[in-house]
Write a protein that holds these residues in place. Structure first.
Motif, PDB file in Angstrom:
ATOM      1  N   ALA A  34       0.907  -1.294  -0.040  1.00 62.39           N
ATOM      2  CA  ALA A  34      -0.098  -0.152   0.024  1.00 62.39           C
ATOM      3  C   ALA A  34       0.782   1.168   0.268  1.00 62.39           C
ATOM      4  CB  ALA A  34      -0.961   0.049   1.360  1.00 62.39           C
ATOM      5  N   ARG A  35       0.193   2.444  -0.229  1.00 61.07           N
ATOM      6  CA  ARG A  35       0.802   3.655  -0.395  1.00 61.07           C
ATOM      7  C   ARG A  35       1.482   3.940   1.022  1.00 61.07           C
ATOM      8  NH1 ARG A  35       3.218   6.325  -3.745  1.00 61.07           N
ATOM      9  NH2 ARG A  35       1.344   5.996  -5.222  1.00 61.07           N
ATOM     10  N   SER A  36       0.637   3.726   2.099  1.00 64.25           N
ATOM     11  CA  SER A  36       1.258   3.828   3.435  1.00 64.25           C
ATOM     12  C   SER A  36       2.591   3.188   3.752  1.00 64.25           C
ATOM     13  CB  SER A  36       0.132   3.489   4.563  1.00 64.25           C
ATOM     14  OG  SER A  36      -0.199   2.149   4.296  1.00 64.25           O
ATOM     15  N   ILE A  37       2.791   1.929   3.077  1.00 64.50           N
ATOM     16  CA  ILE A  37       3.873   1.190   3.424  1.00 64.50           C
ATOM     17  C   ILE A  37       4.969   2.041   2.519  1.00 64.50           C
ATOM     18  CG2 ILE A  37       5.146  -0.902   3.312  1.00 64.50           C
ATOM     19  CD1 ILE A  37       2.257  -2.198   3.356  1.00 64.50           C
ATOM     20  N   GLN A  38       4.591   2.474   1.414  1.00 64.65           N
ATOM     21  CA  GLN A  38       5.520   2.965   0.674  1.00 64.65           C
ATOM     22  C   GLN A  38       5.952   4.269   1.235  1.00 64.65           C
ATOM     23  OE1 GLN A  38       4.272   3.268  -3.633  1.00 64.65           O
ATOM     24  NE2 GLN A  38       3.341   1.338  -2.979  1.00 64.65           N
ATOM     25  N   ASN A  39       5.093   5.139   1.682  1.00 68.40           N
ATOM     26  CA  ASN A  39       5.480   6.189   2.443  1.00 68.40           C
ATOM     27  C   ASN A  39       6.277   6.215   3.647  1.00 68.40           C
ATOM     28  OD1 ASN A  39       3.938   7.680   0.663  1.00 68.40           O
ATOM     29  ND2 ASN A  39       2.260   7.744   1.846  1.00 68.40           N
ATOM     30  N   TRP A  40       6.141   5.256   4.537  1.00 70.39           N
ATOM     31  CA  TRP A  40       6.963   4.818   5.672  1.00 70.39           C
ATOM     32  C   TRP A  40       8.278   4.262   5.167  1.00 70.39           C
ATOM     33  CZ3 TRP A  40       8.618  -0.246   7.093  1.00 70.39           C
ATOM     34  CH2 TRP A  40       9.140  -0.652   8.411  1.00 70.39           C
ATOM     35  N   MET A  41       8.401   3.584   4.184  1.00 69.76           N
ATOM     36  CA  MET A  41       9.846   3.401   3.620  1.00 69.76           C
ATOM     37  C   MET A  41      10.479   4.638   3.041  1.00 69.76           C
ATOM     38  SD  MET A  41       9.212  -0.647   2.162  1.00 69.76           S
ATOM     39  CE  MET A  41      11.092  -0.584   1.551  1.00 69.76           C
ATOM     40  N   GLY A  42       9.565   5.651   2.471  1.00 72.42           N
ATOM     41  CA  GLY A  42      10.361   6.545   1.892  1.00 72.42           C
ATOM     42  C   GLY A  42      10.735   7.533   3.043  1.00 72.42           C
ATOM     43  N   ALA A  43      10.074   7.601   4.135  1.00 76.76           N
ATOM     44  CA  ALA A  43      10.511   8.182   5.170  1.00 76.76           C
ATOM     45  C   ALA A  43      12.071   7.703   5.756  1.00 76.76           C
ATOM     46  CB  ALA A  43       9.989   8.337   6.585  1.00 76.76           C
ATOM     47  N   HIS A  44      12.334   6.137   5.588  1.00 75.55           N
ATOM     48  CA  HIS A  44      13.559   5.652   5.803  1.00 75.55           C
ATOM     49  C   HIS A  44      14.511   6.146   4.680  1.00 75.55           C
ATOM     50  CE1 HIS A  44      11.955   1.892   8.344  1.00 75.55           C
ATOM     51  NE2 HIS A  44      11.765   3.104   8.940  1.00 75.55           N
ATOM     52  N   ARG A  45      13.975   6.168   3.660  1.00 77.64           N
ATOM     53  CA  ARG A  45      15.086   6.747   2.389  1.00 77.64           C
ATOM     54  C   ARG A  45      15.573   8.049   3.179  1.00 77.64           C
ATOM     55  NH1 ARG A  45      12.050   4.264  -0.729  1.00 77.64           N
ATOM     56  NH2 ARG A  45      10.676   6.075  -1.267  1.00 77.64           N
ATOM     57  N   MET A  46      14.610   8.844   3.227  1.00 76.85           N
ATOM     58  CA  MET A  46      15.054  10.297   3.757  1.00 76.85           C
ATOM     59  C   MET A  46      16.036  10.388   4.934  1.00 76.85           C
ATOM     60  SD  MET A  46      12.663  13.485   5.455  1.00 76.85           S
ATOM     61  CE  MET A  46      12.231  12.486   6.931  1.00 76.85           C
ATOM     62  N   PHE A  47      15.833   9.601   5.730  1.00 77.68           N
ATOM     63  CA  PHE A  47      16.739   9.268   7.143  1.00 77.68           C
ATOM     64  C   PHE A  47      18.313   9.125   6.564  1.00 77.68           C
ATOM     65  CE2 PHE A  47      12.742   8.021   9.632  1.00 77.68           C
ATOM     66  CZ  PHE A  47      12.412   9.439   9.769  1.00 77.68           C
ATOM     67  N   ARG A  48      18.323   8.093   5.487  1.00 81.67           N
ATOM     68  CA  ARG A  48      19.528   7.685   4.913  1.00 81.67           C
ATOM     69  C   ARG A  48      20.248   8.798   4.297  1.00 81.67           C
ATOM     70  NH1 ARG A  48      16.217   2.891   3.895  1.00 81.67           N
ATOM     71  NH2 ARG A  48      16.847   1.144   5.118  1.00 81.67           N
ATOM     72  N   GLN A  49      19.439   9.409   3.606  1.00 79.01           N
ATOM     73  CA  GLN A  49      20.035  10.634   2.933  1.00 79.01           C
ATOM     74  C   GLN A  49      20.305  11.769   3.612  1.00 79.01           C
ATOM     75  OE1 GLN A  49      16.446  11.431   0.046  1.00 79.01           O
ATOM     76  NE2 GLN A  49      17.289   9.972  -1.361  1.00 79.01           N
ATOM     77  N   LEU A  50      19.589  12.067   4.669  1.00 77.33           N
ATOM     78  CA  LEU A  50      20.125  13.008   5.658  1.00 77.33           C
ATOM     79  C   LEU A  50      21.281  12.553   6.407  1.00 77.33           C
ATOM     80  CD1 LEU A  50      16.519  14.226   7.198  1.00 77.33           C
ATOM     81  CD2 LEU A  50      18.107  15.463   5.661  1.00 77.33           C
ATOM     82  N   ALA A  51      21.437  11.602   6.602  1.00 76.67           N
ATOM     83  CA  ALA A  51      22.571  11.273   7.402  1.00 76.67           C
ATOM     84  C   ALA A  51      24.026  11.205   6.564  1.00 76.67           C
ATOM     85  CB  ALA A  51      22.558   9.572   7.840  1.00 76.67           C
ATOM     86  N   GLU A  52      23.614  10.809   5.180  1.00 80.67           N
ATOM     87  CA  GLU A  52      24.578  10.839   4.264  1.00 80.67           C
ATOM     88  C   GLU A  52      24.965  12.220   4.096  1.00 80.67           C
ATOM     89  OE1 GLU A  52      24.857   9.970  -0.582  1.00 80.67           O
ATOM     90  OE2 GLU A  52      24.070   8.437   0.591  1.00 80.67           O
TER      91      GLU A  52
END
Length: 187
Positions: A34-52
């Motif tokens: 679902a879109r909600s799962i994709q959004n949750w994983m998108g937040a994880h992508r954002m955290f990885r990018q911010l740490a980078e």
């Protein structure tokens, strides 16, 4: 059984029961992804990018590639986004999301507790990052020449956060998404 965060490499075998039935590469094509799962994983992508970003900026500053004032501004901005959003995200997971997953399948209680333990360890790491980043940013106004003294240890903390998030967020996804797909949750 407890799982030591400092030596754990991926989810313990007993926490991969549903992952074997729902491997990561099948998630995007699954009808219940679902879109909600994709959004949750998108937040994880954002955290990885911010740490980078904070890691690369700090390394760039230490290698004399970044202007001290620009570096301080970016560190304040992206560091704040990283810390604030991680705290909010993990608070929501601990108080709402993980209890929902545990209710769906109590077999994974220990895995969810392991992830909550990661959040506690991450809070300590983020506190160390915040203190070091704040000192570095303050020195941009007070004593620019001393910024590198603070940025050296900060670079190590940034790298530690990046490694921590790489493992932790992958573990979270590989435990939670198969539960969500199996029980058709969030759809």
């Amino acid at each position: 059984m407890t799982y030591d965060i400092t030596v754990r490499q991926g989810l313990p075998d007993e926490m991969q029961v549903l992952l074997r039935d729902y491997p990561r590469d099948t998630w995007p094509g699954h009808p219940d992804f679902a879109r909600s799962i994709q959004n949750w994983m998108g937040a994880h992508r954002m955290f990885r990018q911010l740490a980078e970003i904070v890691t690369e900026d700090t390394e760039g500053f230490l290698d004399n590639g970044n202007d001290p004032q620009i570096y301080a501004g970016r560190l304040a901005h992206f560091g704040n986004l990283l810390v604030r959003n991680l705290h909010g995200h993990h608070g929501w997971e601990d108080h709402s999301f993980f209890p929902e997953l545990e209710a769906a399948d109590p077999r994974f209680t220990r895995g969810l507790e392991m992830l909550e333990g990661d959040h506690v360890a991450l809070d300590t790491l983020l506190d160390r990052f915040t203190r070091g980043a704040n000192r570095t940013v303050q020195l941009a106004s007070l004593e620019e020449a001393q910024m590198k003294d603070e940025a050296g240890p900060l670079a190590e903390t940034c790298a530690e956060i990046g490694q921590f998030l790489k493992r932790h967020l992958t573990d979270e996804e590989e435990l939670a998404v198969p539960i969500l797909l199996h029980y058709k949750m969030r759809g």
